[in-house]
Design a protein around this motif. Sequence first.
Motif, PDB file in Angstrom:
ATOM      1  N   ASP A 167      26.491 -60.257 -59.365  1.00  0.00           N
ATOM      2  CA  ASP A 167      26.913 -59.400 -58.192  1.00  0.00           C
ATOM      3  C   ASP A 167      28.509 -59.320 -58.038  1.00  0.00           C
ATOM      4  O   ASP A 167      29.093 -60.021 -58.575  1.00  0.00           O
ATOM      5  CB  ASP A 167      26.565 -59.819 -56.896  1.00  0.00           C
ATOM      6  CG  ASP A 167      24.906 -59.741 -56.920  1.00  0.00           C
ATOM      7  OD1 ASP A 167      24.285 -59.187 -57.903  1.00  0.00           O
ATOM      8  OD2 ASP A 167      24.398 -60.049 -55.915  1.00  0.00           O
ATOM      9  N   THR A 227      22.880 -51.104 -63.210  1.00  0.00           N
ATOM     10  CA  THR A 227      23.213 -51.926 -61.722  1.00  0.00           C
ATOM     11  C   THR A 227      22.716 -50.972 -60.912  1.00  0.00           C
ATOM     12  O   THR A 227      22.762 -49.586 -60.960  1.00  0.00           O
ATOM     13  CB  THR A 227      24.760 -51.993 -61.681  1.00  0.00           C
ATOM     14  OG1 THR A 227      25.230 -50.555 -61.824  1.00  0.00           O
ATOM     15  CG2 THR A 227      25.304 -52.755 -62.982  1.00  0.00           C
ATOM     16  N   ARG A 280      27.839 -54.474 -52.073  1.00  0.00           N
ATOM     17  CA  ARG A 280      27.981 -55.044 -53.320  1.00  0.00           C
ATOM     18  C   ARG A 280      27.289 -54.334 -54.544  1.00  0.00           C
ATOM     19  O   ARG A 280      26.427 -53.613 -54.234  1.00  0.00           O
ATOM     20  CB  ARG A 280      27.409 -56.515 -53.334  1.00  0.00           C
ATOM     21  CG  ARG A 280      25.923 -56.735 -53.057  1.00  0.00           C
ATOM     22  CD  ARG A 280      25.397 -57.839 -52.874  1.00  0.00           C
ATOM     23  NE  ARG A 280      24.046 -58.046 -52.151  1.00  0.00           N
ATOM     24  CZ  ARG A 280      23.230 -58.510 -52.727  1.00  0.00           C
ATOM     25  NH1 ARG A 280      23.455 -59.380 -53.776  1.00  0.00           N
ATOM     26  NH2 ARG A 280      22.079 -58.576 -51.937  1.00  0.00           N
ATOM     27  N   GLN A 281      27.631 -54.609 -55.955  1.00  0.00           N
ATOM     28  CA  GLN A 281      26.824 -54.110 -56.962  1.00  0.00           C
ATOM     29  C   GLN A 281      26.094 -55.131 -57.414  1.00  0.00           C
ATOM     30  O   GLN A 281      26.386 -56.325 -57.658  1.00  0.00           O
ATOM     31  CB  GLN A 281      28.037 -53.736 -58.355  1.00  0.00           C
ATOM     32  CG  GLN A 281      27.203 -53.422 -59.341  1.00  0.00           C
ATOM     33  CD  GLN A 281      28.197 -53.100 -60.427  1.00  0.00           C
ATOM     34  OE1 GLN A 281      29.413 -52.295 -60.490  1.00  0.00           O
ATOM     35  NE2 GLN A 281      28.321 -54.092 -61.295  1.00  0.00           N
ATOM     36  N   ILE A 282      24.683 -54.791 -57.590  1.00  0.00           N
ATOM     37  CA  ILE A 282      23.749 -55.643 -58.206  1.00  0.00           C
ATOM     38  C   ILE A 282      23.369 -55.212 -59.538  1.00  0.00           C
ATOM     39  O   ILE A 282      23.092 -54.231 -59.723  1.00  0.00           O
ATOM     40  CB  ILE A 282      22.548 -55.645 -57.002  1.00  0.00           C
ATOM     41  CG1 ILE A 282      22.939 -56.144 -55.723  1.00  0.00           C
ATOM     42  CG2 ILE A 282      21.483 -56.799 -57.561  1.00  0.00           C
ATOM     43  CD1 ILE A 282      22.076 -55.864 -54.709  1.00  0.00           C
ATOM     44  N   THR A 283      23.499 -56.328 -60.392  1.00  0.00           N
ATOM     45  CA  THR A 283      22.843 -55.881 -61.757  1.00  0.00           C
ATOM     46  C   THR A 283      21.297 -56.428 -61.997  1.00  0.00           C
ATOM     47  O   THR A 283      20.887 -57.683 -61.590  1.00  0.00           O
ATOM     48  CB  THR A 283      23.815 -56.929 -62.872  1.00  0.00           C
ATOM     49  OG1 THR A 283      24.903 -56.545 -62.430  1.00  0.00           O
ATOM     50  CG2 THR A 283      23.298 -56.520 -64.164  1.00  0.00           C
ATOM     51  N   ARG A 300      31.501 -54.275 -54.128  1.00  0.00           N
ATOM     52  CA  ARG A 300      31.570 -52.770 -54.240  1.00  0.00           C
ATOM     53  C   ARG A 300      32.913 -52.143 -54.487  1.00  0.00           C
ATOM     54  O   ARG A 300      33.177 -51.441 -55.178  1.00  0.00           O
ATOM     55  CB  ARG A 300      30.886 -52.204 -52.930  1.00  0.00           C
ATOM     56  CG  ARG A 300      30.672 -50.641 -53.491  1.00  0.00           C
ATOM     57  CD  ARG A 300      29.773 -50.215 -52.165  1.00  0.00           C
ATOM     58  NE  ARG A 300      29.673 -48.649 -52.625  1.00  0.00           N
ATOM     59  CZ  ARG A 300      28.726 -47.791 -51.782  1.00  0.00           C
ATOM     60  NH1 ARG A 300      28.209 -48.494 -50.922  1.00  0.00           N
ATOM     61  NH2 ARG A 300      28.670 -46.813 -51.925  1.00  0.00           N
ATOM     62  N   SER A 314      33.927 -52.357 -57.982  1.00  0.00           N
ATOM     63  CA  SER A 314      32.738 -51.803 -58.763  1.00  0.00           C
ATOM     64  C   SER A 314      33.061 -50.748 -59.615  1.00  0.00           C
ATOM     65  O   SER A 314      33.469 -49.556 -58.864  1.00  0.00           O
ATOM     66  CB  SER A 314      31.480 -51.735 -57.936  1.00  0.00           C
ATOM     67  OG  SER A 314      30.472 -50.972 -58.738  1.00  0.00           O
TER      68      SER A 314
END
Length: 277
Positions: free
Chosen positions: A181, A162, A168-171, A184, A187
């Motif tokens: 997603d 990620t 946000r956290q994006i994979t 954040r 996360s």
Amino acid sequence: MSGSNADVQQGLTGDLVTSRGLRPDTVHAVYAGMGGMCSVSEVERYLLGTDGLPQLQRDLVSHAVNDLIGSDRTAAGTRAPYSDSSVAVAAGYAHSPSDGDVLAGRSPRDPGDDAREPDERELLRLMSLDVSDLLASRTPASVERLPRMAREYFGSAIAAFTVIAENRQITLAADGAATGDVPRELSFCSETIRFDRTLVIPDTLRDPLFSDNPYVLGEPHIRFYAGHPVTGPGGHRIGALCIIDDEPRCFTQEDETKLRTLAALVQLEISAPRRAG
């Protein structure tokens, strides 16, 4: 890494293999297990100094040699060099004067980076993520395979690579249950990138930071998490390779070393020049 610096990397790695009495086929076996694509004869010729290898393959050979000799991760002069010190750091090693960026006169990541003001540090981190081009291009298959390797090795429910954007956290690559997603503030990987070390949470319900996290109390019911940071240009921590399970579990020092090694492979892949097209 320029041609001359690549020659230094090749020469020092070959000398180390000779001085430690390592066989080229032994080096190749470890290298291939890390995802190396060259044949035994190509690796042997590289170690003998007669033929070169592409940057990514050179770094994988260096990593295999360091794994075989059990290099001291805190000492700079006792290992095979990498093309860039950020790859060394991802693998858990100290900077070396023989790493390519140092030889080229580029400073490794400022060890005082964590002492910067939070806003400045975050701005530099987001700039590093942008420059990495990871969000603007398709994730290479060579990166996508690494979460699969992690999940298979650890037997976890999920493994993922990620990155942490502003909110946000994006994979970018995952194996196991589908992961989209994540805000954040929820996360786990956002916490991982705060420090230069592996984050391990053996039981999330006993962790004060995450015990009430909706991803713990609801799907995918995260009860165990381990993640290691991955850096972008400039050495700023932009993401993490992580494993997730729906049951609490122990995580040994050997497990941490393996996860760190797999994170270093992600680092090698994202640091390698992208082919056009």
